[in-house]
Enzyme design. Structure first.
Site, PDB file in Angstrom:
ATOM      1  N   ASP A  12      -7.667  -5.506  -5.045  1.00  0.00           N
ATOM      2  CA  ASP A  12      -7.997  -4.172  -4.522  1.00  0.00           C
ATOM      3  C   ASP A  12      -8.800  -4.260  -3.220  1.00  0.00           C
ATOM      4  O   ASP A  12      -9.585  -5.179  -3.022  1.00  0.00           O
ATOM      5  CB  ASP A  12      -8.791  -3.400  -5.589  1.00  0.00           C
ATOM      6  CG  ASP A  12      -8.810  -1.915  -5.303  1.00  0.00           C
ATOM      7  OD1 ASP A  12      -7.906  -1.430  -4.586  1.00  0.00           O
ATOM      8  OD2 ASP A  12      -9.724  -1.226  -5.787  1.00  0.00           O
ATOM      9  N   HIS A  29      -2.671  -4.191   3.951  1.00  0.00           N
ATOM     10  CA  HIS A  29      -1.727  -4.762   2.987  1.00  0.00           C
ATOM     11  C   HIS A  29      -1.144  -6.073   3.519  1.00  0.00           C
ATOM     12  O   HIS A  29      -0.983  -7.040   2.788  1.00  0.00           O
ATOM     13  CB  HIS A  29      -0.600  -3.775   2.678  1.00  0.00           C
ATOM     14  CG  HIS A  29      -1.071  -2.565   1.914  1.00  0.00           C
ATOM     15  ND1 HIS A  29      -1.798  -2.677   0.755  1.00  0.00           N
ATOM     16  CD2 HIS A  29      -0.934  -1.236   2.146  1.00  0.00           C
ATOM     17  CE1 HIS A  29      -2.091  -1.460   0.301  1.00  0.00           C
ATOM     18  NE2 HIS A  29      -1.581  -0.566   1.136  1.00  0.00           N
ATOM     19  N   LEU A 122       3.301 -23.721 -12.313  1.00  0.00           N
ATOM     20  CA  LEU A 122       2.501 -22.486 -12.363  1.00  0.00           C
ATOM     21  C   LEU A 122       3.442 -21.311 -12.588  1.00  0.00           C
ATOM     22  O   LEU A 122       4.503 -21.246 -11.975  1.00  0.00           O
ATOM     23  CB  LEU A 122       1.756 -22.297 -11.027  1.00  0.00           C
ATOM     24  CG  LEU A 122       1.135 -20.920 -10.778  1.00  0.00           C
ATOM     25  CD1 LEU A 122      -0.039 -20.667 -11.719  1.00  0.00           C
ATOM     26  CD2 LEU A 122       0.666 -20.789  -9.322  1.00  0.00           C
TER      27      LEU A 122
HETATM   28  C1  IPE Z   1      -5.163  -0.969  -8.757  1.00  0.00           C
HETATM   29  O1  IPE Z   1      -5.705  -0.547  -7.563  1.00  0.00           O
HETATM   30  C2  IPE Z   1      -3.740  -1.327  -8.580  1.00  0.00           C
HETATM   31  C3  IPE Z   1      -3.470  -2.510  -7.766  1.00  0.00           C
HETATM   32  C4  IPE Z   1      -4.349  -3.314  -7.250  1.00  0.00           C
HETATM   33  C5  IPE Z   1      -2.089  -2.781  -7.568  1.00  0.00           C
HETATM   34  P1  IPE Z   1      -5.801   0.998  -7.182  1.00  0.00           P
HETATM   35  O2  IPE Z   1      -6.455   1.053  -5.877  1.00  0.00           O
HETATM   36  O3  IPE Z   1      -4.473   1.621  -7.296  1.00  0.00           O
HETATM   37  O4  IPE Z   1      -6.733   1.563  -8.334  1.00  0.00           O
HETATM   38  P2  IPE Z   1      -7.519   2.951  -8.373  1.00  0.00           P
HETATM   39  O5  IPE Z   1      -6.523   4.041  -8.144  1.00  0.00           O
HETATM   40  O6  IPE Z   1      -8.554   2.906  -7.320  1.00  0.00           O
HETATM   41  O7  IPE Z   1      -8.127   2.981  -9.743  1.00  0.00           O
HETATM   42  C1  IPE Z   2      -4.760  -2.627  -3.470  1.00  0.00           C
HETATM   43  O1  IPE Z   2      -5.397  -2.171  -2.338  1.00  0.00           O
HETATM   44  C2  IPE Z   2      -3.304  -2.843  -3.239  1.00  0.00           C
HETATM   45  C3  IPE Z   2      -2.451  -1.857  -3.875  1.00  0.00           C
HETATM   46  C4  IPE Z   2      -2.802  -0.917  -4.698  1.00  0.00           C
HETATM   47  C5  IPE Z   2      -1.051  -1.953  -3.553  1.00  0.00           C
HETATM   48  P1  IPE Z   2      -5.569  -0.608  -2.066  1.00  0.00           P
HETATM   49  O2  IPE Z   2      -4.413  -0.158  -1.258  1.00  0.00           O
HETATM   50  O3  IPE Z   2      -5.810   0.116  -3.315  1.00  0.00           O
HETATM   51  O4  IPE Z   2      -6.870  -0.610  -1.166  1.00  0.00           O
HETATM   52  P2  IPE Z   2      -8.040   0.445  -1.211  1.00  0.00           P
HETATM   53  O5  IPE Z   2      -8.608   0.399  -2.593  1.00  0.00           O
HETATM   54  O6  IPE Z   2      -7.451   1.769  -0.891  1.00  0.00           O
HETATM   55  O7  IPE Z   2      -8.986  -0.047  -0.189  1.00  0.00           O
HETATM   56 MG    MG Z   3      -7.545   0.605  -4.314  1.00  0.00          MG
END
Ligand code: IPE
Ligand code: IPE
Ligand code: MG
Length: 224
Positions: A12, A29, A122
């Site tokens: 995240d 990303h 792995l």
């Molecule tokens: C969780 O992250 C999902 C992934 C890392 C793929 P999110 O950014 O979607 O989670 P929330 O919405 O903040 O809980």
């Molecule tokens: C996690 O990073 C990746 C995915 C959910 C695909 P986020 O896109 O949720 O990044 P933040 O949390 O908005 O910074």
């Molecule tokens: Mg996020």
């Protein structure tokens, strides 16, 4: 010292990183993908057998189309350019989640799984269109339909993680302390580390320092 067989990661913080440094969530990303490669290498170095990466949740469909499309195009390119390399490294790829993407991506995912299915060094489980609540309900429904008695052992056989041991360690980057519908059943006894750094900033040193801490935790599993 605790053995470590399976690490699960909620990657995240990409969006925030992208906005902070490049004024675009998508740039975050892209940067996050470099971290994925670093962490795969380090997982192998640590002789860990399973790495589960949360890449896209069932709730992430609520994001803008432009971001969703970009995420899947990144994944598509990653597979096209890297699957041979992963295969040569004896890495097995498994998708956790329902393959409901474009025809091209669905095909590519199935091809990548098949190509690497015999590999043993792995196993990378990519949680993609994954949601734990959906997974649990599905498992219950399957048992009910087949009139199989509901107990822990039978239940596990109908989860997407069938044949995969539960994670020993869960890491969530991005300074957020929640599970976001990830492996609710499987994480029952995992050690959980919440990391302040955003995923693109997370590095080998951070990873190894968590692994080191994990190894020294007294894991009780209810015993004393
Ligand atoms: C969780 O992250 C999902 C992934 C890392 C793929 P999110 O950014 O979607 O989670 P929330 O919405 O903040 O809980
Ligand atoms: C996690 O990073 C990746 C995915 C959910 C695909 P986020 O896109 O949720 O990044 P933040 O949390 O908005 O910074
Ligand atoms: Mg996020």
């Amino acid at each position: 010292m605790n053995p470590i067989n399976h690490v699960a990661i909620i990657m995240d913080g990409n969006g925030r990183w992208g906005l902070k440094y490049k004024k675009s969530r998508n740039a975050g990303h892209k940067a996050g993908l470099n971290t994925v490669e670093k962490i795969i290498k380090e997982t192998i170095k640590n002789k860990i057998k399973y790495l589960t990466l949360y890449a896209f949740s069932t709730e992430n469909w609520k994001r803008p189309k432009k971001e969703i499309n970009y995420l899947f195009s990144l994944l598509e390119n990653f597979l096209i350019y890297k699957i041979d390399d992963l295969n040569k490294q004896n890495i097995k790829l498994k998708i956790l989640g329902v393959k409901k993407f474009t025809k091209k991506l669905n095909k590519l995912l199935s091809f990548s799984e098949k190509k690497t299915s015999k590999n043993t060094r792995l196993q990378i489980n990519l949680a993609l269109n994954y949601g734990s609540k959906f997974e649990l309900i599905n498992a219950f429904k399957s048992l009910q339909k087949k009139k199989i008695s509901i107990n822990e052992k039978n239940f596990c056989r109908y989860l997407l993680t069938k044949n995969i041991p539960d994670p020993d360690l869960l890491i969530r980057t991005g300074n957020t302390k929640r599970l976001s519908n990830f492996l609710l059943w499987q994480l029952a006894y995992s050690e959980i580390f919440f990391e302040k750094k955003l995923w693109p900033d997370f590095n080998e040193k951070d990873y190894n320092s968590i692994i080191k801490k994990f190894k020294n935790i007294k894991r009780n599993f209810g015993k004393i």
